[in-house]
Design a protein around this motif. Structure first.
Motif: not given
Length: 645
Positions: A256-267, A290-295
């Protein structure tokens, strides 16, 4: 008191007794590593010359005047509290002139020394020596055995205003960033202070006259300028990432993340409870995934309340969506981590609990608060003798959590999820002796099958651990009125407090998400149960909850009768409300104390176990034939004239 005075008092009250000072300036500089190559600066600098010299000391940073440009994150109830100057990474991306989410540090400038929010102690016992004095002369006069400690936080109106300004900036700084700690500078007239912040408090340096001794300010800025992101407090376990084009759009849609929203990697640690985990052949296993998700969504709350973040992330290895949770937990000996609790609940086959994947403390990467270490330093004024426990960052990955309770789709789904969560609570309490202590909307999840799971076990404790049960825990809007009562400062958390929190969750749901016959004024009155202003005492304990105690003391409170649709939930709410007057109604308590009949359970007995509440809830959950799954939105569209929605 003006409205702004009230806001400032609230901000200051949200950070009670957490300023530790006054640390010698030379010792404070050790928070940052030494750096070579500092430009030569004059020792005497006028306030007018200051701004000309600062850019020479911040060559890797952009020094920006932010005084006239508010950021929404530092606007509190309509009042602006942006810093005077912000320090950003050179050529970094930022939204506007003032962007607390991108700042590396900040500076607050006040025109006069009278606005300094702190009072440094004199250097000798009779308080007659001049101040300031050489810092090395302080130690002989101050030792850890002294019986009197001077007050550090000034109670002057201007000082309170400055302290509120500092707290507002700090709240926004940590709420909008991935931070473990941070730094700020305070200039009052020709005097300066440094401040170190983390989630358990703030360490404040002694003031020094930078116009006559510019070297400490120059040294601090140069070290900050040359330090790494980790040196400046950035959480290095979270990094901006980008996915291959073939995966990007699909993952964004799932999260559910917009196309312009940044993605972050979480350890996330694999399992810190196991030392050097190995596979069946004895080879070392990966210690982190390692996981990828939104702010995460920003919440405007005090720094001391910013302890939990949770959202869905993408598992790069298993190619699926999972639930990520980060908590800054109390690091107390004998206290189980949330990861350990989930493992124990799973081993005992407690129902309606999310599936625990892995997790653990992030202390190996330095994610631990340190301000408590200075609480009894020789230079510390007015230390809080009630021991401050450090906080450590803890992360876990769960499966089976699709959404939270507020997103229920039908009345039947709400009742089913509520029942499932209460069942999990009962099983954990009766079979394991575990008390949850943080029942809230966010901690009741819904699975993809529409069933309920009870999450958020970071505050739980065994009911036999009385010393832990005396520590106030929970989410304030849903915390019981008894735990918030000022007259019960040393009250232990008991089962009745958790059961009352379940009731508050139901009431909140009824007011926020279901139709009723209340007018706007009555609806606002009910919402005040959850939006009430709280104050923190010097021990950090929240005080408030008067409305909860008042309304629950009266079983016939008329607003409870305003809930009419759907009838199953409205009737259940009224039944549950009738269980709790014994906690707050003095007349009922007096009658019970003088009743000699022992053959039947008393009102208090009904809250000492789950049976009574569970019986009411079980009877309220209808079968599919009795109660069709009507979309909750249908109530609003078909009864708009009746209920006023």
């Amino acid at each position: 008191m003006t409205p702004k005075d009230a806001i400032e008092a609230k901000l200051v009250g949200s950070f009670p007794g957490r300023f530790i000072g006054a640390m010698p300036v030379r010792q404070f500089l050790d928070f940052l590593p030494e750096a070579d190559g500092r430009p030569v600066m004059p020792n005497v600098v006028s306030p007018e010359e200051l701004l000309a010299f600062l850019p020479k000391l911040t060559t890797n940073l952009d020094l920006v005047d932010t005084s006239a440009c508010p950021d929404p994150s530092v606007v509190v109830d309509g009042y602006e509290f942006q810093p005077t100057m912000g320090l950003y990474k050179r050529e970094s991306t930022r939204n506007g002139v003032t962007d607390m989410s991108a700042m590396e540090a900040w500076i607050i400038i006040k025109p006069s020394m009278q606005e300094d929010p702190f009072i440094d102690p004199p250097p000798n016992d009779d308080f007659t020596a001049p101040v300031p004095c050489p810092e090395e002369d302080l130690l002989p006069y101050w030792d850890t055995k002294r019986e009197y400690y001077p007050k550090f936080e000034s109670s002057d109106k201007k000082s309170i205003s400055t302290r509120a300004h500092m707290v507002a900036c700090t709240n926004a700084f940590f709420a909008t960033q991935f931070r473990r700690f941070g730094f700020s500078i305070l200039l009052c007239g020709s005097w300066a202070r440094f401040v170190y912040w983390d989630r358990s408090g703030a360490v404040v340096s002694r003031q020094f006259e930078y116009t006559n001794n510019f070297a400490p300010l120059a040294e601090f800025l140069w070290r900050l300028n040359r330090g790494s992101s980790g040196d400046r407090g950035v959480d290095v376990s979270v990094v901006p990432v980008s996915l291959p084009e073939s995966q990007d759009s699909a993952v964004r849609e799932l999260l559910g993340i917009g196309s312009s929203d940044p993605l972050y990697g979480y350890i996330v640690p694999v399992d810190t409870a196991l030392e050097k985990p190995k596979d069946t052949e004895g080879r070392p296993l990966t210690t982190h995934h390692f996981y990828v998700g939104p702010r995460p969504t920003q919440k405007q709350c005090s720094l001391l309340e910013q302890r939990t973040r949770s959202f869905h992330v993408w598992d790069l290895t298993q190619k699926r969506v999972v639930f990520f949770k980060e908590t800054w937990r109390l690091d107390s000996q004998g206290t189980s981590t949330e990861s350990e609790v989930y493992r124990e609940l799973c081993s005992r086959r407690i129902p309606n609990i999310p599936t625990f994947e892995h997790g653990g403390d992030m202390s190996a990467l330095g994610a631990r608060t340190i301000t408590h270490l200075f609480n009894k330093a020789w230079w510390c004024c007015a230390p809080n003798h009630k021991a401050r426990l450090p906080l450590v960052q803890h992360r876990i990955i769960l499966r089976g959590v699709e959404r939270n309770l507020s997103t229920f789709k039908t009345p039947k789904e709400f009742l089913t999820v509520f029942k499932d969560a209460l069942t999990a609570h009962q099983e954990a309490y009766e079979r394991h002796g575990l008390l949850h202590r943080n029942i809230s909307m966010e901690n009741i999840g819904i699975t993809s099958e529409g069933r309920g799971v009870l999450m958020g076990w970071e505050c739980c404790s065994l009911k036999s651990r009385e010393e832990q049960l005396e520590i106030q825990m929970g989410t304030l809007p849903f915390m019981s009125g008894a735990l918030l009562d000022q007259s019960t400062q040393d009250k232990r958390h008991v089962l009745a407090d958790d059961l009352e929190s379940f009731l508050h969750v139901m009431m909140y749901t009824m007011v926020r998400h279901l139709p009723n016959t209340m007018n706007i004024e009555e609806r606002n009155t009910m919402l005040q149960l959850f939006d009430e202003q709280y104050v923190l005492d010097e021990g950090g304990r929240a005080i408030g909850g008067s409305r909860k105690r008042k309304y629950l003391a009266d079983p016939g409170f008329h607003l409870f009768k305003k809930f009419t649709a759907p009838p199953e939930i409205a009737y259940l709410l009224r039944q549950l409300c009738e269980l709790f007057p014994i906690r707050y109604n003095a007349t009922l308590q007096l009658i019970e104390r003088h009743t000699r009949e022992t053959r039947f359970k008393t009102r208090s007995d009904l809250l000492a176990c789950h049976h009574e509440m569970m019986t009411h809830v079980n009877l309220s959950v209808p079968s599919s034939e009795e109660y069709p799954d009507i979309d909750i939105r249908d109530f609003y569209t078909t009864t708009v004239n009746t209920y006023g929605f």
